[in-house]
Design a protein around this motif. Structure first.
Motif, PDB file in Angstrom:
ATOM      1  N   ASN A   3       0.833  -1.202   0.000  1.00 52.71           N
ATOM      2  CA  ASN A   3       0.000   0.000   0.000  1.00 52.71           C
ATOM      3  C   ASN A   3       0.870   1.257   0.000  1.00 52.71           C
ATOM      4  O   ASN A   3       0.751   2.106  -0.893  1.00 52.71           O
ATOM      5  CB  ASN A   3      -0.918  -0.025   1.220  1.00 52.71           C
ATOM      6  N   LEU A   4       1.758   1.353   0.980  1.00 55.26           N
ATOM      7  CA  LEU A   4       2.594   2.552   1.117  1.00 55.26           C
ATOM      8  C   LEU A   4       3.907   2.453   0.355  1.00 55.26           C
ATOM      9  O   LEU A   4       4.630   3.439   0.240  1.00 55.26           O
ATOM     10  CB  LEU A   4       2.894   2.815   2.594  1.00 55.26           C
ATOM     11  N   THR A  29      -0.563   7.043  -1.598  1.00 63.17           N
ATOM     12  CA  THR A  29       0.410   7.645  -0.681  1.00 63.17           C
ATOM     13  C   THR A  29       1.579   6.685  -0.527  1.00 63.17           C
ATOM     14  O   THR A  29       1.379   5.472  -0.413  1.00 63.17           O
ATOM     15  CB  THR A  29      -0.232   7.927   0.687  1.00 63.17           C
ATOM     16  N   ALA A  30       2.801   7.226  -0.529  1.00 65.05           N
ATOM     17  CA  ALA A  30       3.993   6.374  -0.466  1.00 65.05           C
ATOM     18  C   ALA A  30       4.920   6.841   0.651  1.00 65.05           C
ATOM     19  O   ALA A  30       5.015   8.027   0.961  1.00 65.05           O
ATOM     20  CB  ALA A  30       4.735   6.396  -1.799  1.00 65.05           C
ATOM     21  N   LEU A  31       5.610   5.863   1.243  1.00 66.47           N
ATOM     22  CA  LEU A  31       6.642   6.144   2.229  1.00 66.47           C
ATOM     23  C   LEU A  31       7.990   6.174   1.513  1.00 66.47           C
ATOM     24  O   LEU A  31       8.379   5.201   0.863  1.00 66.47           O
ATOM     25  CB  LEU A  31       6.647   5.065   3.314  1.00 66.47           C
ATOM     26  N   PRO A  49       2.431  12.048  -1.432  1.00 72.63           N
ATOM     27  CA  PRO A  49       1.684  11.507  -2.576  1.00 72.63           C
ATOM     28  C   PRO A  49       2.560  10.614  -3.442  1.00 72.63           C
ATOM     29  O   PRO A  49       3.749  10.875  -3.625  1.00 72.63           O
ATOM     30  CB  PRO A  49       1.240  12.766  -3.328  1.00 72.63           C
ATOM     31  N   ASN A  50       1.990   9.567  -3.963  1.00 72.62           N
ATOM     32  CA  ASN A  50       2.717   8.599  -4.783  1.00 72.62           C
ATOM     33  C   ASN A  50       2.476   8.889  -6.266  1.00 72.62           C
ATOM     34  O   ASN A  50       1.406   8.592  -6.787  1.00 72.62           O
ATOM     35  CB  ASN A  50       2.256   7.182  -4.453  1.00 72.62           C
ATOM     36  N   PRO A  51       3.463   9.436  -6.973  1.00 72.30           N
ATOM     37  CA  PRO A  51       3.272   9.722  -8.394  1.00 72.30           C
ATOM     38  C   PRO A  51       3.173   8.454  -9.241  1.00 72.30           C
ATOM     39  O   PRO A  51       2.777   8.520 -10.404  1.00 72.30           O
ATOM     40  CB  PRO A  51       4.518  10.532  -8.753  1.00 72.30           C
ATOM     41  N   ASP A  52       3.513   7.316  -8.656  1.00 72.84           N
ATOM     42  CA  ASP A  52       3.507   6.048  -9.386  1.00 72.84           C
ATOM     43  C   ASP A  52       2.381   5.125  -8.922  1.00 72.84           C
ATOM     44  O   ASP A  52       2.440   3.908  -9.113  1.00 72.84           O
ATOM     45  CB  ASP A  52       4.860   5.352  -9.221  1.00 72.84           C
ATOM     46  N   SER A  53       1.354   5.691  -8.317  1.00 75.33           N
ATOM     47  CA  SER A  53       0.225   4.878  -7.872  1.00 75.33           C
ATOM     48  C   SER A  53      -0.412   4.158  -9.052  1.00 75.33           C
ATOM     49  O   SER A  53      -0.419   4.647 -10.178  1.00 75.33           O
ATOM     50  CB  SER A  53      -0.824   5.771  -7.190  1.00 75.33           C
TER      51      SER A  53
END
Length: 518
Positions: free
Chosen positions: A137-138, A144-146, A163-167
């Motif tokens: 998930n993260l 959303t990314a860690l 924010p995750n640009p690669d979601s």
């Protein structure tokens, strides 16, 4: 993802230890992340995920899980603004008497304003067994990314959420599910959970039912359906796909596996020469990368050496004299390991062993052969008692990060600690199949591909993963007689959790989008 289990003998311990987590090495500088807009969380109002009209009254830990929470959010990615709904909640599993047996936690992200019947929906889980879904998930697919510090990827204390640009949201709706006993998923009766849920077959039945409940509650029967599993999640995905087809009457469109374990019997290089051959190219790829010599041709040469001269030598009687010196010297050259260690290990280096992992005062990770920290025991220690920097170090940051994310962004607040990695679940796991001492997955995968001519499989590996190797995925795929043309293999710079490297995360997302495209 696997971790060490207290088995009944040394071989079983070696097999069950193999991969739980993630690792990364030398992250490049991060690009600016896109903006994330969040509405105030509010309780679920429609399409309740429990899907039961008679709400049970829970006690114990199960009573600490709150009602579902829904938020409406936006993610700017690829120059587009994606509006989506996030629901964090639970699904109630029941036993054969209709009594509640578990509350299964999930987070679902569904894109707003699209036709649900044509929109793919993917169900995610991690491995261990005993690992929660926060990693995928993260780490890879969620909005959303860690992110770990670019200059020190082992610094979990300074990991940041953004924010995750690669979601994967642009390509598929996503439902992340915690296995029972992990994350926020809890059994109603913890005293009987091992007999009810903690086993290869029992776990698959529970996941299949949970997926069916979510689909029914959200009217997604007509959507294309995919599974996404990481590490032991590879085995789990094959088992869940079978359970969905045979027990829930659901035929999948595809399976995505990230750093998968595909067959337990192929995970012990100490007693299986084939497993040792599958491991060698990852050792060599790590050495080549650290010398800035990693190329496709070099990897191909390593693969053919491993399954040619190397495997032949391992299967033959132990070499002696000049033959032994030449063979062990070649293995040492390719792996970059001490020739004395290679000789002592008889050409089959155990990636868990301290004398294999410890070099020049640095302790290298089992989960990424290029990642190291200062060795806390440079003078030496029992081979099986040296901490891995991923498993017991920065990887733990995903648990704390997810707790904060769930409470502050998703509006799901509970007194429970998010159980990122439960070693008790892992040690209690029953790996048996139907009449087998250890469940065999390759025959099941062959049946799935033969019975379902639509099924496609996407497998992603990291070059430097010493737990679930890229060579094992390739070897398995090359030996599938029906549907081999529907198995896509992808290898990226990185370790077990390959997507910690931003470039590899972006490449993985790009390849997955192509795989999911109609």
């Amino acid at each position: 993802m696997f971790t060490r289990s207290d088995g009944h003998d040394a071989t079983r311990r070696r097999i069950l230890q193999r991969a739980l987590l993630c690792a990364a090495a030398l992250l490049p500088a991060m690009p600016a992340l896109p903006a994330l807009a969040i509405d105030k969380p509010h309780p679920a109002q429609t399409g309740a995920s429990d899907a039961e009209s008679n709400k049970p009254k829970f006690t114990g830990l199960a009573a600490l899980l709150p009602a579902d929470s829904v938020t409406h959010q936006t993610l700017t990615s690829g120059g587009k603004e994606l509006g989506y709904t996030a629901r964090a909640g639970t699904l109630t599993l029941r036993d054969d008497k209709g009594e509640p047996s578990a509350r299964v936690f999930y987070v679902a992200y569904t894109l707003d304003g699209v036709a649900a019947d044509r929109r793919p929906v993917s169900f995610f889980f991690n491995g261990g067994p005993g690992g929660g879904s926060a990693y995928l998930n993260l780490g890879a697919a969620g909005p959303t990314a860690l992110t770990l510090p670019a200059g020190n990827p082992t610094d979990g204390a300074n990991a940041k959420l953004g924010p995750n640009p690669d979601s994967w949201l642009a390509a598929t709706d996503m439902v992340f599910i915690d296995a029972i006993g992990t994350g926020y998923s809890v059994p109603v009766n913890p005293d009987t959970a091992d007999k009810t849920f903690y086993g290869t077959k029992r776990d698959a039945r529970a996941f299949a039912k949970a997926i069916n409940l979510w689909i029914s509650a959200n009217n997604r029967h007509a959507s294309p359906h995919y599974l996404v599993g990481e590490s032991y999640g590879g085995i789990r995905s094959i088992e869940v796909a079978t359970a969905l087809q045979q027990q829930q009457n659901m035929i999948l469109n595809g399976i995505i596996m990230v750093s998968p374990a595909l067959e337990m019997k192929l995970l012990d290089p100490g007693s299986n020469p084939l497993a040792a051959a599958m491991l060698l190219p990852s050792f060599e790829a790590a050495r080549l990368d650290m010398q800035h010599k990693l190329t496709p041709d070099a990897v191909e040469d390593s693969y053919h050496y491993a399954f040619g001269p190397y495997l032949t030598a391992l299967a033959a009687p132990l070499p002696t004299g000049d033959d032994a010196r030449d063979f062990y010297g070649e293995v040492a050259r390719r792996t970059g390991l001490d020739p004395a260690v290679i000789t002592r290990e008889r050409g089959m280096p155990d990636p868990q062993a301290h004398d294999v992992r410890s070099r020049n005062g640095r302790l290298f990770s089992l989960y990424d052969g290029t990642l190291s920290v200062a060795d806390p025991f440079p003078e030496g220690i029992d081979n099986g008692d040296s901490p891995d920097p991923v498993l017991f170090g920065f990887g733990r940051a995903y648990g704390n990060a997810f707790e904060g994310y769930a409470a502050q962004t998703l509006g799901f607040r509970t007194e429970l600690t998010y159980d990122l990695l439960d070693l008790k679940v892992n040690s209690a796991w029953d790996y048996r199949g139907e009449g087998e001492p250890v469940a065999s997955e390759i025959p099941q995968l062959r049946k799935l591909l033969a019975l379902n001519p639509t099924l496609r499989v996407f497998i992603a590996n990291g070059y430097f993963d010493l737990t679930c190797t890229f060579a094992s995925s390739r070897w398995v795929a090359e030996h599938i007689p029906v549907g081999r043309d529907r198995i896509a293999l992808h290898v990226y710079p990185g370790g077990h959790m390959l997507y910690i490297r931003p470039a590899s995360r972006a490449a993985l997302a790009r390849d997955v989008r192509a795989f999911l495209a109609p």
